[in-house]
Design a protein around this motif. Structure first.
Motif, PDB file in Angstrom:
ATOM      1  N   ALA A   6       2.651   8.525   8.042  1.00  0.00           N
ATOM      2  CA  ALA A   6       1.516   8.208   7.170  1.00  0.00           C
ATOM      3  C   ALA A   6       1.840   7.139   6.135  1.00  0.00           C
ATOM      4  O   ALA A   6       0.943   6.755   5.370  1.00  0.00           O
ATOM      5  N   ALA A   7       3.098   6.682   6.055  1.00  0.00           N
ATOM      6  CA  ALA A   7       3.462   5.669   5.064  1.00  0.00           C
ATOM      7  C   ALA A   7       2.592   4.431   5.248  1.00  0.00           C
ATOM      8  O   ALA A   7       2.394   3.939   6.360  1.00  0.00           O
ATOM      9  N   GLY A   8       2.051   3.920   4.147  1.00  0.00           N
ATOM     10  CA  GLY A   8       1.192   2.745   4.198  1.00  0.00           C
ATOM     11  C   GLY A   8      -0.240   3.041   4.554  1.00  0.00           C
ATOM     12  O   GLY A   8      -1.032   2.107   4.737  1.00  0.00           O
ATOM     13  N   THR A   9      -0.615   4.319   4.658  1.00  0.00           N
ATOM     14  CA  THR A   9      -1.995   4.698   4.975  1.00  0.00           C
ATOM     15  C   THR A   9      -2.565   5.557   3.842  1.00  0.00           C
ATOM     16  O   THR A   9      -1.860   5.951   2.920  1.00  0.00           O
ATOM     17  N   GLY A  10      -3.855   5.843   3.955  1.00  0.00           N
ATOM     18  CA  GLY A  10      -4.496   6.673   2.948  1.00  0.00           C
ATOM     19  C   GLY A  10      -4.134   8.140   3.034  1.00  0.00           C
ATOM     20  O   GLY A  10      -4.535   8.927   2.159  1.00  0.00           O
ATOM     21  N   HIS A  11      -3.381   8.534   4.068  1.00  0.00           N
ATOM     22  CA  HIS A  11      -3.001   9.945   4.233  1.00  0.00           C
ATOM     23  C   HIS A  11      -1.650  10.266   3.608  1.00  0.00           C
ATOM     24  O   HIS A  11      -1.204  11.417   3.668  1.00  0.00           O
ATOM     25  N   ALA A  47       6.978   6.232   1.357  1.00  0.00           N
ATOM     26  CA  ALA A  47       5.540   6.419   1.143  1.00  0.00           C
ATOM     27  C   ALA A  47       5.101   5.802  -0.176  1.00  0.00           C
ATOM     28  O   ALA A  47       4.013   5.240  -0.283  1.00  0.00           O
ATOM     29  N   TRP A  48       5.955   5.883  -1.200  1.00  0.00           N
ATOM     30  CA  TRP A  48       5.634   5.274  -2.498  1.00  0.00           C
ATOM     31  C   TRP A  48       5.508   3.763  -2.377  1.00  0.00           C
ATOM     32  O   TRP A  48       4.657   3.137  -3.029  1.00  0.00           O
ATOM     33  N   ALA A  49       6.352   3.148  -1.546  1.00  0.00           N
ATOM     34  CA  ALA A  49       6.293   1.697  -1.372  1.00  0.00           C
ATOM     35  C   ALA A  49       4.984   1.245  -0.751  1.00  0.00           C
ATOM     36  O   ALA A  49       4.548   0.111  -0.955  1.00  0.00           O
ATOM     37  N   GLY A  50       4.329   2.127   0.028  1.00  0.00           N
ATOM     38  CA  GLY A  50       3.013   1.812   0.567  1.00  0.00           C
ATOM     39  C   GLY A  50       3.009   0.875   1.747  1.00  0.00           C
ATOM     40  O   GLY A  50       1.984   0.246   2.033  1.00  0.00           O
ATOM     41  N   GLU A  51       4.130   0.769   2.474  1.00  0.00           N
ATOM     42  CA  GLU A  51       4.194  -0.107   3.641  1.00  0.00           C
ATOM     43  C   GLU A  51       4.511   0.712   4.888  1.00  0.00           C
ATOM     44  O   GLU A  51       5.357   1.608   4.840  1.00  0.00           O
ATOM     45  N   PRO A  52       3.851   0.434   6.025  1.00  0.00           N
ATOM     46  CA  PRO A  52       4.145   1.175   7.262  1.00  0.00           C
ATOM     47  C   PRO A  52       5.597   0.977   7.678  1.00  0.00           C
ATOM     48  O   PRO A  52       6.190  -0.080   7.458  1.00  0.00           O
ATOM     49  N   VAL A  53       6.174   2.001   8.286  1.00  0.00           N
ATOM     50  CA  VAL A  53       7.578   1.934   8.686  1.00  0.00           C
ATOM     51  C   VAL A  53       7.768   2.005  10.202  1.00  0.00           C
ATOM     52  O   VAL A  53       8.895   1.913  10.680  1.00  0.00           O
ATOM     53  N   GLY A  54       6.695   2.214  10.957  1.00  0.00           N
ATOM     54  CA  GLY A  54       6.820   2.261  12.402  1.00  0.00           C
ATOM     55  C   GLY A  54       7.080   3.660  12.934  1.00  0.00           C
ATOM     56  O   GLY A  54       7.613   4.524  12.219  1.00  0.00           O
ATOM     57  N   ALA A  55       6.725   3.866  14.190  1.00  0.00           N
ATOM     58  CA  ALA A  55       6.830   5.196  14.791  1.00  0.00           C
ATOM     59  C   ALA A  55       8.278   5.637  14.990  1.00  0.00           C
ATOM     60  O   ALA A  55       8.570   6.835  15.015  1.00  0.00           O
ATOM     61  N   ARG A  56       9.201   4.675  15.113  1.00  0.00           N
ATOM     62  CA  ARG A  56      10.596   5.026  15.376  1.00  0.00           C
ATOM     63  C   ARG A  56      11.212   5.817  14.211  1.00  0.00           C
ATOM     64  O   ARG A  56      12.082   6.661  14.424  1.00  0.00           O
ATOM     65  N   ALA A  57      10.740   5.562  12.995  1.00  0.00           N
ATOM     66  CA  ALA A  57      11.331   6.219  11.828  1.00  0.00           C
ATOM     67  C   ALA A  57      11.128   7.724  11.870  1.00  0.00           C
ATOM     68  O   ALA A  57      11.994   8.495  11.432  1.00  0.00           O
ATOM     69  N   GLY A  58       9.987   8.185  12.386  1.00  0.00           N
ATOM     70  CA  GLY A  58       9.714   9.613  12.409  1.00  0.00           C
ATOM     71  C   GLY A  58      10.308  10.341  13.600  1.00  0.00           C
ATOM     72  O   GLY A  58      10.265  11.586  13.646  1.00  0.00           O
TER      73      GLY A  58
END
Length: 640
Positions: free
Chosen positions: A205-210, A264-275
């Motif tokens: 959810a990083a970089g999204t409204g969730h 998540a605080w940075a507000g930028e997507p990190v990609g699916a690989r991170a999770g």
């Protein structure tokens, strides 16, 4: 095409009505249902066959109260969750029996009112303390008002036997579909695996409204895991390896949660690989297997490098099967006393004492009134008031509405059952059925009230009393009126003491966390897990988020009260939101400083803005400034 006709927006229900109609959802806890069916009913049957029905009634009441506290979680946490209230209930039964046998109506009312003051203050500490306070008062009323041939110690032993029987079932019976390995640790493994799943969801959810909601879900998962691991070891020697593994898996999740929060605080997507890595760790916890290779995320930013390092250390911790004790909440006696004697404890204690004492006095008056008819079981009125005055069961008006509706439904149902069922076998079976329904009925206060009403009326009739549905209904409505009246009375000091106390505790925890991060002397790039400062930081971070979640829950309950009460907590939600942003920013600062050895200007400016805004908001809601070591925030110390 012709335009669609405009439909007026449906008016939203007032919060105090909406809360009364809301019920918890989730799968049916079949294991708890089975324990409920095997607790009160069989205990009552065994006592009836042994011609000790009165003791069976006491044991069945204790099993019923323990069943209300039998919530999902680990076995070790159930020892405290069920055992502490049971001990308090046995003590209350002793005090109530002695007071009922040796004190007149006035002295009895005074003793039970004083007991209500003590129990109310203790209940402000937390859920387990609240359950203990409730059982202390309910059992005291039963001991004083229930006509039983046994003396106080015998009644207390029967009470402990009833609660102990349900606790034994909780510890001994396997959970259906238990995880791989020793079923005694399925609750702990499930809770720790849930933390890794929540970390993966937050990274997605990083970089999204969730992201904000996912971070709150991660806090809840960490709270559950902390509770699941908190308690006595079930097998101190034989399970030492499993204990070490669970502690290591929980401790390894803390730096991962920290890095995920910073991303998540940075507000930028990190990609699916991170999770993907945290998901594989979750599977390893659930299946009790090695982690295997973990996909490494990109190392292009400090928080991503922290995530990669935390994944590597987690894999090592899983393989070693050992870890530090980072799950225990280190709250000293001084802090607990401050909670009991603080604004929240005082306000709750006064309200409980007034409600309990008034209901005892009224019940005694009705008990001795010739026009009302001498009613032996007068304890129903004060026992009902105890449940109604508990704020952790929901807003005041919602509790009253649900209690009244549940009692009416339960009394009507019992009147029908009593006319049809044989005695005592049919009533004993009805007790067993109600015991099985309690774990499901706890999802809504009205449903729980209906089930408990049927169960208690069955116990009273098995004990030899006539059908008393109408009397129970009248006394419930009287208790509702007492609690509504006392709940709206002005008290010494400010209203909303519970909310302010929770919020002040959360603010102190947030400032203690920030103080530690700014004063931390770790070295940039230091190995994770080898720095005591970082272990202390993770513990402080946990306490900050946990106390914030508790404050949020208290604020949500207060907001659903009638406007006359809800207005006393106005502005508290904004302060809680600011504190959450402060803790999130502090976490991002800690991760950035671990990587670079310093804080940049953007982090400093953001902290200064939040602290300035928080100082203004705190004054508006009447919160004191932080005290102790977190009162003055130091300048960040140089690394190395």
């Amino acid at each position: 095409m012709s335009p669609r006709p405009h439909r007026p927006a449906r008016a939203a229900l007032p919060p105090w009505i909406a809360h009364a109609l809301r019920a918890q959802r989730g799968p049916v806890p079949w294991s708890a249902v089975a324990r409920g069916a095997l607790s009160a009913g069989p205990l009552l049957l065994a006592a009836t066959l042994a011609d000790r029905t009165s003791l069976g009634v006491v044991a069945a009441i204790a099993a019923m109260l323990a069943g209300i506290n039998d919530r999902p979680g680990s076995r070790r946490s159930s020892v405290r969750r069920l055992g502490a209230p049971a001990l308090a209930g046995a003590a209350g039964l002793l005090v109530g029996t002695y007071a009922g046998d040796h004190a007149g109506p006035v002295a009895l009312t005074a003793v039970l009112t004083g007991l209500g003051l003590v129990a109310g203050g203790i209940s402000a500490v937390g859920p387990v303390a609240s359950g203990a306070g409730t059982q202390l008062l309910v059992a005291a009323a039963i001991g004083a008002g229930m006509p039983l041939p046994e003396d106080g110690p015998t009644r207390a032993l029967a009470f402990l036997a009833g609660a102990g029987w349900l606790l034994t079932l909780r510890l001994a019976l396997p959970t259906p579909g238990a995880m791989t390995g020793d079923f005694r640790f399925d609750g702990e493994r499930d809770a720790v695996a849930g933390v890794y799943d929540a970390i993966a969801a937050l990274l997605d959810a990083a970089g999204t409204g969730h992201a904000t909601a996912r971070r709150a879900a991660l806090t809840a998962a960490l709270d559950d895991a902390q509770d699941a691991l908190d308690g006595p070891r079930l097998r101190r020697f034989a399970s030492s390896a499993a204990e070490r593994r669970l502690h290591g898996q929980y401790a390894a999740a803390l730096p991962l949660a920290e890095a995920a929060t910073a991303l998540a605080w940075a507000g930028e997507p990190v990609g699916a690989r991170a999770g993907e890595g945290p998901r594989r760790l979750a599977a390893a916890v659930r299946e009790n297997t090695p982690t295997g290779p973990l996909p490494a995320p990109s190392r292009s930013a400090p928080a991503l490098r922290a995530l990669d390092d935390a994944l590597l250390r987690a894999a090592e911790a899983f393989d070693r099967g050992a870890g530090r004790d980072l799950h225990t909440r280190r709250r000293g006696v001084r802090n607990l006393l401050r909670t009991v004697l603080g604004a929240g404890g005082r306000e709750y204690g006064l309200r409980v004492a007034l409600c309990f004492g008034t209901s005892v006095a009224l019940a005694q008056a009705l008990h001795h009134a010739h026009w009302y008819g001498r009613h032996e079981h007068w304890y129903w009125l004060p026992a009902t008031a105890v449940f109604l005055v508990k704020p952790d069961l929901g807003p005041l008006v919602s509790r009253v509405l649900c209690r009244a509706a549940g009692t009416v439904l339960g009394a009507l149902l019992f009147a029908g059952f009593a006319a049809l069922l044989p005695r005592p076998a049919g009533l004993v079976a009805l007790v067993a059925v109600c015991g099985a329904l309690i774990p499901v009925a706890t999802r809504h206060f009205a449903a729980l009230t209906a089930v408990v009403t049927v169960l208690v009326l069955s116990l009273v009739m098995v004990g030899g009393e006539p059908q008393a549905s109408v009397g129970r209904l009248v006394e419930t409505l009287l208790a509702c009126g007492i609690v509504l009246f006392v709940g709206h009375l002005p008290m010494p000091g400010e209203r909303g003491g519970q909310v302010r106390a929770r919020l002040a505790t959360a603010a102190d925890a947030a400032h203690a966390y920030l103080t530690h991060v700014l004063a931390e002397r770790g070295t940039a790039g230091a190995p994770l897990g080898e720095d005591d400062d970082r272990a202390a930081r993770w513990t402080l971070r946990r306490e900050a988020y946990r106390t914030l979640a508790e404050a949020r829950a208290a604020i949500a309950r207060a907001a659903a009260e009638l406007p006359a009460l809800a207005r006393h907590s106005e502005g508290a939600d904004e302060v809680a939101a600011l504190l959450e942003r402060l803790v999130d920013t502090t976490t991002a600062c800690a991760v950035h400083r671990d990587d670079t050895g310093r804080l940049d200007a953007a982090h400093r400016e953001r902290l200064a803005e939040l602290l300035d805004e928080l100082a203004v908001r705190r004054g508006r809601v009447g919160l004191p400034t932080p005290t102790g070591p977190s009162a003055a925030l130091p300048e960040p110390s140089p690394a190395g």
